[in-house]
Design an enzyme around this catalytic site. Structure first.
Site, PDB file in Angstrom:
ATOM      1  N   SER A  34      -9.363  -2.891  -6.323  1.00  0.00           N
ATOM      2  CA  SER A  34      -9.114  -1.617  -5.758  1.00  0.00           C
ATOM      3  C   SER A  34      -9.477  -0.625  -7.386  1.00  0.00           C
ATOM      4  CB  SER A  34      -7.804  -0.310  -5.409  1.00  0.00           C
ATOM      5  OG  SER A  34      -8.407   1.098  -4.737  1.00  0.00           O
ATOM      6  N   LEU A  35     -10.022   0.548  -7.764  1.00  0.00           N
ATOM      7  CA  LEU A  35     -10.277   1.381  -8.848  1.00  0.00           C
ATOM      8  C   LEU A  35      -9.602   2.604  -8.123  1.00  0.00           C
ATOM      9  CD1 LEU A  35     -13.926   0.993  -9.532  1.00  0.00           C
ATOM     10  CD2 LEU A  35     -12.393  -0.348 -10.435  1.00  0.00           C
ATOM     11  N   LYS A  83      -6.638   1.146   8.920  1.00  0.00           N
ATOM     12  CA  LYS A  83      -6.677   3.141   8.814  1.00  0.00           C
ATOM     13  C   LYS A  83      -6.723   2.958  10.441  1.00  0.00           C
ATOM     14  CE  LYS A  83     -10.869   3.178   5.461  1.00  0.00           C
ATOM     15  NZ  LYS A  83     -11.944   2.836   5.033  1.00  0.00           N
ATOM     16  N   ASN A 104      -8.397   7.690   6.650  1.00  0.00           N
ATOM     17  CA  ASN A 104      -8.609   6.651   5.239  1.00  0.00           C
ATOM     18  C   ASN A 104      -7.355   7.777   4.432  1.00  0.00           C
ATOM     19  OD1 ASN A 104     -10.007   9.257   4.378  1.00  0.00           O
ATOM     20  ND2 ASN A 104     -10.902   7.667   2.677  1.00  0.00           N
ATOM     21  N   ASP A 119     -14.209   9.120   3.608  1.00  0.00           N
ATOM     22  CA  ASP A 119     -15.325   8.312   4.137  1.00  0.00           C
ATOM     23  C   ASP A 119     -16.304   9.133   4.534  1.00  0.00           C
ATOM     24  OD1 ASP A 119     -13.633   6.415   2.759  1.00  0.00           O
ATOM     25  OD2 ASP A 119     -13.351   5.341   4.773  1.00  0.00           O
ATOM     26  N   GLY A 145     -25.147  -2.081  10.299  1.00  0.00           N
ATOM     27  CA  GLY A 145     -24.076  -2.502   9.764  1.00  0.00           C
ATOM     28  C   GLY A 145     -22.975  -2.510  11.197  1.00  0.00           C
ATOM     29  N   GLY A 147     -18.529  -1.051  13.395  1.00  0.00           N
ATOM     30  CA  GLY A 147     -17.117  -1.052  12.617  1.00  0.00           C
ATOM     31  C   GLY A 147     -16.980   0.841  12.531  1.00  0.00           C
TER      32      GLY A 147
END
Length: 311
Positions: A34-35, A83, A104, A119, A145, A147
């Site tokens: 992670s950044l 989450k 998040n 997000d 996608g 989810g």
């Protein structure tokens, strides 16, 4: 801190924490890549905040709650696989957090631990800050996608980017059905269309804003290949819009990014979504507006870090 959103922005007040001594966490597993710590330290320093932001690579929610309820914690980030699991443990949720069913970010309001979802802001601002609205306004959206990431993308496209219709493309029909059912129950799913064949895609109006929420793996199964062919069909239509490629790890430029570029679409890197969701987190924790945050400094720092990783 208020949780109501105005024009898509959560109104916040700075927490009652000594600005010289605060700490927060990113709670998830695994998160070594992670950044987020670099991003937030780059934000905090110019603001004069001697705040720490630690990676908490763990599956122990009780441990996380003990840490965050400490007197020096200004708030924290929450990532996979927590989450959804974190929701019952929070005192309150923002409307956007309820709408997508995933948290998040947590912050304090009136001594209550509040969950939100930044997000959505990451998707929204990736488009608003990088491409002209004429690329996507009054046109359908596209989400590849399923989810939680897909729900956040759908919410941003419908509520903030003017997409009355959103096409859903995915290798697994059951995941699409779950997204449609959830979004419809929450009041923003009426315009969702599951596109399951190339023939169906060929008959539909081309989208203006697309969000890819899938890993950077080449198709293998027939279902994966069909989803890729449907996406390429949409990208090949006369109107060329902008696509946000959410995947940026382990490489920033993905197969989908290259396919989109070759089709004439403007590609928004996933680092943009990561950065802007981080700015929204910082707003919740500091009470500062985006204009008061070191946007250029953060973008340069993240770009430099990613360039080092590619060497």
């Amino acid at each position: 801190m208020a949780t109501e959103a105005t024009n898509g922005i959560i109104t916040c007040q700075p927490p009652k924490i000594d600005h010289l001594d605060g700490q927060g966490y990113l709670f998830g597993y695994p998160i070594a890549h992670s950044l987020s710590p670099l991003l937030h330290q780059t934000i905090f320093e110019p603001l004069g905040l001697n705040w720490d932001y630690f990676l908490l690579s763990s599956t122990d929610i009780k441990q996380f709650l003990r840490l965050i309820r400490g007197s020096k914690c200004y708030g924290s980030g929450v990532t996979m696989p927590h989450k959804i699991a974190i929701l019952p443990h929070l005192d309150d949720l923002t409307p956007e957090c309820r709408a997508v069913g995933a948290c998040n970010t947590v912050f304090w309001r009136d001594d209550k631990l509040v969950g939100t979802n930044t997000d959505i802001a990451g998707v929204r601002e990736s488009f608003l800050q990088n491409v002209p609205a004429s690329k996507f306004r009054n046109r359908p959206g596209l989400v590849v996608g399923g989810g939680g990431a897909a729900r956040s993308a759908v919410y941003a496209l419908v509520e903030y980017l003017g997409c009355k219709t959103v096409y859903l493309v995915n290798r697994d029909p059951s995941e699409v059905e779950a997204v449609v059912a959830w979004c419809t129950a929450q009041g923003y799913g009426d315009g969702l269309v599951h596109v399951s064949t190339v023939a169906q895609a060929e008959a539909l109006e081309g989208p203006g804003a697309a969000v890819a929420c899938v890993p950077n793996f080449p198709p293998v199964t027939e279902a994966e290949w069909e989803a890729r062919r449907i996406m390429e069909c949409f990208l090949s239509k006369p109107h060329t819009g902008a696509i946000l490629e959410m995947c940026y790890h382990p490489v920033v430029w993905t197969e989908i990014a290259e396919i989109s570029k070759q089709a004439g679409w403007e590609v928004i890197l996933g680092t943009e979504a990561m950065i802007y969701q981080g700015f929204e987190q910082a707003r919740c924790w500091t009470g500062k507006s985006i204009a008061e945050l070191p946007v250029k400094r953060v973008k340069n720092t993240i770009a430099q870090e990613l360039s080092k990783a590619r060497l």
